[in-house]
Scaffold this active site. Structure first.
Site, mmCIF file in Angstrom:
data_model
loop_
_atom_site.group_PDB
_atom_site.id
_atom_site.type_symbol
_atom_site.label_atom_id
_atom_site.label_comp_id
_atom_site.label_asym_id
_atom_site.label_seq_id
_atom_site.Cartn_x
_atom_site.Cartn_y
_atom_site.Cartn_z
ATOM 1 N N HIS A 33 1.719 -5.063 -2.191
ATOM 2 C CA HIS A 33 1.955 -6.075 -0.674
ATOM 3 C C HIS A 33 1.898 -5.372 0.483
ATOM 4 O O HIS A 33 3.274 -4.395 0.099
ATOM 5 C CB HIS A 33 3.211 -7.030 -0.434
ATOM 6 N N GLU A 48 -4.123 -11.488 2.775
ATOM 7 C CA GLU A 48 -2.887 -11.824 3.743
ATOM 8 C C GLU A 48 -2.935 -10.200 4.960
ATOM 9 O O GLU A 48 -2.515 -9.498 4.588
ATOM 10 C CB GLU A 48 -1.210 -11.021 2.905
HETATM 11 P P1 PGA Z 1 5.008 -15.941 4.859
HETATM 12 O O1 PGA Z 1 5.100 -14.525 3.288
HETATM 13 O O2 PGA Z 1 4.296 -16.927 3.707
HETATM 14 O O3 PGA Z 1 6.567 -16.059 4.547
HETATM 15 O O4 PGA Z 1 4.106 -14.960 5.617
HETATM 16 C C1 PGA Z 1 4.275 -13.876 2.709
HETATM 17 C C2 PGA Z 1 3.704 -13.358 2.131
HETATM 18 O O5 PGA Z 1 4.461 -12.234 2.127
HETATM 19 O O6 PGA Z 1 3.435 -13.083 1.471
#
Ligand code: PGA
Length: 227
Positions: free
Chosen positions: A85, A153
C-alpha cells in the site's frame, strides 16, 4: 464484485466491537474481505466475511521485533493480505524488493496477496503512469501471478475525494490485464457511494479496495447496493 475493506489505523477496541455488531446487519451478495488493524485480527467474528491483514513481515520467524509472520497470520485465519500500500511505501520505506518477499511468504502459506500499485500526481502529469505501474508489477514476473489480486490505487486519489476518469482507470487496468491475465483487478482511491455509478462504467474493475467509506456502514451499504 470483490470488496476489500481497509480500516487502516482506525478504531478503539470498543469501537471495533460495535462496528462488527453493526456490520453483521450489512446485506449484500458481493464477497467481502475485512482488513482491521492488526490488534483486532483476533477479535474478528463475522460469518460470510473473509479476514484480511494490512501487512505481513518479509521474515519467516525469529528475532524480528514487531513483525508478524505469514504463518502467524494464517493461524489467525487470515485469508488475504494487503501488500505494498502506498502508505506503507511512504511511512516505512517499503521497496519493491521487500514487497516481492512478502508476496512469496504469503503464497507459501496460502494467503492471497492484494498488491497495491499506483502513480503520484506528478508521475501522471509527466505521462509516466503506465511506466510506473509496469515497474511495480515487474516483481510478479517469476511468481504465481494469478494467485495475486492487483489493486490499482492512484496515490493522489487515496483519501482525497479525487478520482480518475473511468477512461484513465481503464487505460491502467487494461495494461495490468495484459501483464496479469488471470489476476482479479480492483480499483481503490476515494471510491464511494457518490461516484460508484460512474465507476461502474469501467470495463475492467472487478472489485474495490475501500478505505474511508469502509468505516461508515450506512454509506457502505449504499455503495454495496449500487455496485
Ligand atoms: P480511500 O482509501 O478509499 O479512503 O481513498 C483507499 C485505500 O487506501 O485503500
Amino acid at each position: 464484485m470483490k470488496i476489500v475493506l481497509n480500516h487502516k489505523c482506525n478504531f478503539t477496541k470498543s469501537e471495533f466491537l460495535k462496528y462488527q455488531q453493526e456490520f453483521s446487519k450489512i446485506k449484500t451478495s458481493h464477497p467481502l474481505v475485512l482488513c482491521p488493524s492488526t490488534p483486532y485480527l483476533s477479535l474478528f467474528n463475522l460469518p460470510n466475511t473473509s479476514l484480511g491483514s494490512q501487512d505481513v513481515s518479509c521474515y519467516e520467524t525469529g528475532a524480528h521485533t514487531g513483525d508478524v509472520a505469514a504463518s502467524q497470520l494464517k493461524m489467525m485465519n487470515v485469508e488475504y493480505t494487503i501488500i505494498g500500500h502506498s502508505e506503507r511505501r511512504r511511512d516505512h520505506g517499503e521497496k519493491d524488493s521487500d514487497i516481492k518477499e512478502k508476496i512469496e511468504k504469503l503464497l507459501s502459506v496460502g494467503i492471497t496477496p492484494i498488491l497495491c500499485v499506483g502513480e503520484t500526481k506528478e508521475e501522471r502529469e509527466c505521462g509516466k503512469t503506465l511506466e510506473v505501474i509496469a515497474k511495480e508489477l515487474s516483481i510478479l514476473n517469476d511468481l504465481d501471478k494469478e494467485k495475486v489480486i492487483i489493486a490499482y490505487e492512484p496515490i493522489w486519489a487515496i483519501g482525497t475525494g479525487e478520482v480518475p476518469t473511468v477512461a484513465e482507470i481503464d487505460e491502467v487496468l487494461e495494461s495490468i490485464r495484459s501483464k496479469a491475465k488471470e489476476s482479479i483487478l480492483l480499483y481503490g482511491g476515494s471510491a464511494n457511494d457518490e461516484n460508484i455509478e460512474e465507476l461502474k462504467k469501467s470495463k475492467y474493475i472487478e472489485g474495490y479496495l475501500l478505505g474511508g467509506i469502509s468505516l461508515k456502514l450506512e454509506k457502505l451499504q449504499v455503495f454495496l447496493d449500487l455496485c
